[in-house]
Design an enzyme around this catalytic site. Structure first.
Site, mmCIF file in Angstrom:
data_model
loop_
_atom_site.group_PDB
_atom_site.id
_atom_site.type_symbol
_atom_site.label_atom_id
_atom_site.label_comp_id
_atom_site.label_asym_id
_atom_site.label_seq_id
_atom_site.Cartn_x
_atom_site.Cartn_y
_atom_site.Cartn_z
ATOM 1 N N ASP A 5 -9.980 17.426 -22.472
ATOM 2 C CA ASP A 5 -10.850 16.324 -23.239
ATOM 3 C C ASP A 5 -9.818 15.307 -23.556
ATOM 4 O OD1 ASP A 5 -12.828 15.429 -24.888
ATOM 5 O OD2 ASP A 5 -12.583 17.139 -26.316
ATOM 6 N N HIS A 40 -14.808 13.838 -24.617
ATOM 7 C CA HIS A 40 -16.363 13.678 -25.303
ATOM 8 C C HIS A 40 -16.718 12.666 -26.095
ATOM 9 C CE1 HIS A 40 -13.823 15.218 -28.721
ATOM 10 N NE2 HIS A 40 -14.705 14.565 -29.474
ATOM 11 N N SER A 56 -13.082 11.803 -33.519
ATOM 12 C CA SER A 56 -12.925 12.271 -32.230
ATOM 13 C C SER A 56 -11.909 11.222 -31.399
ATOM 14 C CB SER A 56 -14.070 12.644 -31.378
ATOM 15 O OG SER A 56 -14.753 13.985 -31.994
#
Length: 260
Positions: A116, A79, A210
């Site tokens: 992910d 992502h 992230s």
């Protein structure tokens, strides 16, 4: 009467299995004056060279983290890998003062597409105490759940005051069982590709990193890639979720040739 009792039992079971909160990618969390959103709260500043495998990833408009897993490879979250390029910051204890940077175009991004997790092919880097790889778990550890073990997460995501720190921050976190994590988020979110950590005393991974690493204290193995936190906020006390690296050893090997 039996039908009613059966339906009641199913209703109770469904209610018990219902997730208590949703998840959100750390990089997408809002920062407001009314809700504290911090990636590493009650953590500690890293000394120079503590996490030489950690890289900053400067995309167009957002910041992520990643882990060096080989001379030409970085592991991160899928992502994160939007846009047409990324600037990779190597050996930067002070976020904007890297030992060196590399500009990498998007044709060097390899996304998993199902889970992910993503790879970034980088120009060859030589290793030293400020820039180095982190080892993956071995194939002999692929069934290890790492439950109750401790791990460290480091990066430059926002701290509890909502500011983007210049100095790398780290936090020590304890891995929990997937059953405990699923009791909060449900089994559709927490499946075999996910590893979760307990969030207590305000210690959490959150906004701004992230894709960053979760590295075991025992053996210094990369066991997780930062994926999501509770949509209720990083300080809500709900577990944080990572891609479980042992679940992806074949995929990593097939794309990079790296395995142990």
């Amino acid at each position: 009467m039996k039908v009613f009792i059966t339906l009641l039992a199913l209703a109770v079971a469904s209610a018990a299995a219902a997730p208590k909160t949703a998840v959100v990618h750390p990089k997408d969390l809002p920062v407001s004056d009314n809700k504290i959103e911090g990636r590493i709260t009650n953590g500690y500043p890293a000394y120079e060279g503590k996490a030489p495998y950690t890289v900053g990833l400067g995309f167009n408009g957002w910041w992520c983290g990643g882990s060096i897993i080989g001379n030409t490879w970085v592991l991160t979250a899928s992502h994160c890998t939007g846009g047409d390029s990324v600037t990779v910051y190597f050996g930067a204890t002070w976020r904007t003062n890297a030992q060196f940077t590399h500009y990498v175009s998007s044709n060097n991004f390899i996304d998993h597409w199902v889970d992910d997790i993503a790879l970034i092919r980088i120009p060859h880097v030589d290793f030293w105490h400020m820039v180095n790889k982190v080892e993956l778990p071995s194939y002999g550890q692929r069934d290890d759940q790492f439950q109750d073990s401790w791990a460290v997460a480091c990066g430059w995501g926002r701290t509890s005051d909502g500011n983007q720190p210049d100095w790398m921050q780290c936090v020590d976190l304890q891995v929990i069982s997937n059953n405990e994590c699923a009791s909060v988020y449900g089994n559709s979110i927490v499946n075999t590709n996910i590893i979760c950590v307990r969030v207590s005393d305000g210690k959490s991974t959150c906004s701004g990193d992230s894709g960053g690493p979760l590295v075991s204290h025992d053996g210094n193995k990369l066991i997780g890639v930062t994926n999501w936190v509770s949509s209720s906020g990083c300080m809500a006390g709900h577990p944080s979720g990572f891609q479980r690296v042992t679940h992806h050893l074949d995929w990593i090997r097939d794309n990079t040739g790296i395995s142990y």
